[in-house]
Design a protein around this motif. Structure first.
Motif, short mmCIF file in Angstrom:
data_model
loop_
_atom_site.label_atom_id
_atom_site.label_comp_id
_atom_site.label_asym_id
_atom_site.label_seq_id
_atom_site.Cartn_x
_atom_site.Cartn_y
_atom_site.Cartn_z
N LEU A 172 0.83 -1.20 0.00
CA LEU A 172 0.00 0.00 0.00
C LEU A 172 0.88 1.26 0.00
O LEU A 172 0.60 2.21 -0.74
N ASP A 173 1.95 1.26 0.77
CA ASP A 173 2.87 2.40 0.78
C ASP A 173 3.47 2.63 -0.60
O ASP A 173 3.61 3.78 -1.05
N ARG A 174 3.83 1.56 -1.28
CA ARG A 174 4.38 1.70 -2.63
C ARG A 174 3.34 2.26 -3.60
O ARG A 174 3.67 3.07 -4.47
N VAL A 175 2.10 1.82 -3.45
CA VAL A 175 1.02 2.36 -4.29
C VAL A 175 0.87 3.86 -4.03
O VAL A 175 0.76 4.66 -4.97
N ARG A 176 0.88 4.23 -2.78
CA ARG A 176 0.75 5.65 -2.43
C ARG A 176 1.91 6.46 -3.01
O ARG A 176 1.71 7.57 -3.52
N LYS A 177 3.12 5.93 -2.93
CA LYS A 177 4.27 6.64 -3.49
C LYS A 177 4.14 6.80 -5.00
O LYS A 177 4.52 7.83 -5.55
N MET A 178 3.61 5.77 -5.65
CA MET A 178 3.43 5.83 -7.11
C MET A 178 2.44 6.92 -7.49
O MET A 178 2.57 7.53 -8.55
N THR A 179 1.46 7.15 -6.65
CA THR A 179 0.43 8.13 -6.97
C THR A 179 0.62 9.45 -6.25
O THR A 179 -0.15 10.38 -6.45
#
Length: 158
Positions: A132-139
């Protein structure tokens, strides 16, 4: 690895993104971009293992039933995909006179088992929260709930 692993991780990350909300299999399926029946199959497996809870009927759906910071991708891999690295067909013939043909299947089985153990050790390093943290960083979104979840690229929520 099989698609059930991807569906399970995606679903858990989606539920972790909105931890206080129930999500229907239709909503999850739209977000994952797959058929609701596939989602229900995977979610049933996650429910039996205690990762999600389910409520039937109107207003029902799935809700996270675990701490996403404690659930590793290795756990989800073991639940959904163990043994999937090995292909369904192996070359060779154990009864062949040829040293290569007679031993190839056993040698490849050992290699696949070792590769799977290495992958499990690698997946132990990541939790659902990490994904989820990686998804947030991507967006570029740092906090939960800042934007709607877009099923298959559409900006709508169910």
């Amino acid at each position: 690895m099989n698609s059930e692993f991807t569906i399970a991780v995606h679903s858990l990350v989606l539920l972790a993104y909105k931890p206080d909300h129930m999500a229907t299999s239709d909503y999850i399926a739209h977000n994952v971009c797959t058929h609701p029946a596939r989602v229900r199959k995977v979610m049933g497996c996650l429910r039996k293992a205690g990762y999600v809870a389910a409520k039937e009927g109107i207003g029902g759906g799935f809700i996270l039933n675990c701490d996403p910071a404690q659930v590793t991708l290795a756990e989800i891999y073991r639940l959904t995909s163990i043994g999937s690295i090995k292909p369904g067909w192996c070359s060779g013939d154990e009864e062949a006179d040829c040293m290569v043909a007679g031993n190839m299947a056993a040698v490849m089985d050992d290699i696949y088992q070792e590769a799977e153990q290495q992958m499990i050790r690698f997946l132990e390093r990541f939790t659902v929260s990490d994904v989820l943290d990686r998804v947030r960083k991507m967006t570029g979104k740092a906090a939960s709930g800042e934007a709607g979840c877009s099923p298959c690229g559409q900006d709508k929520e169910s």
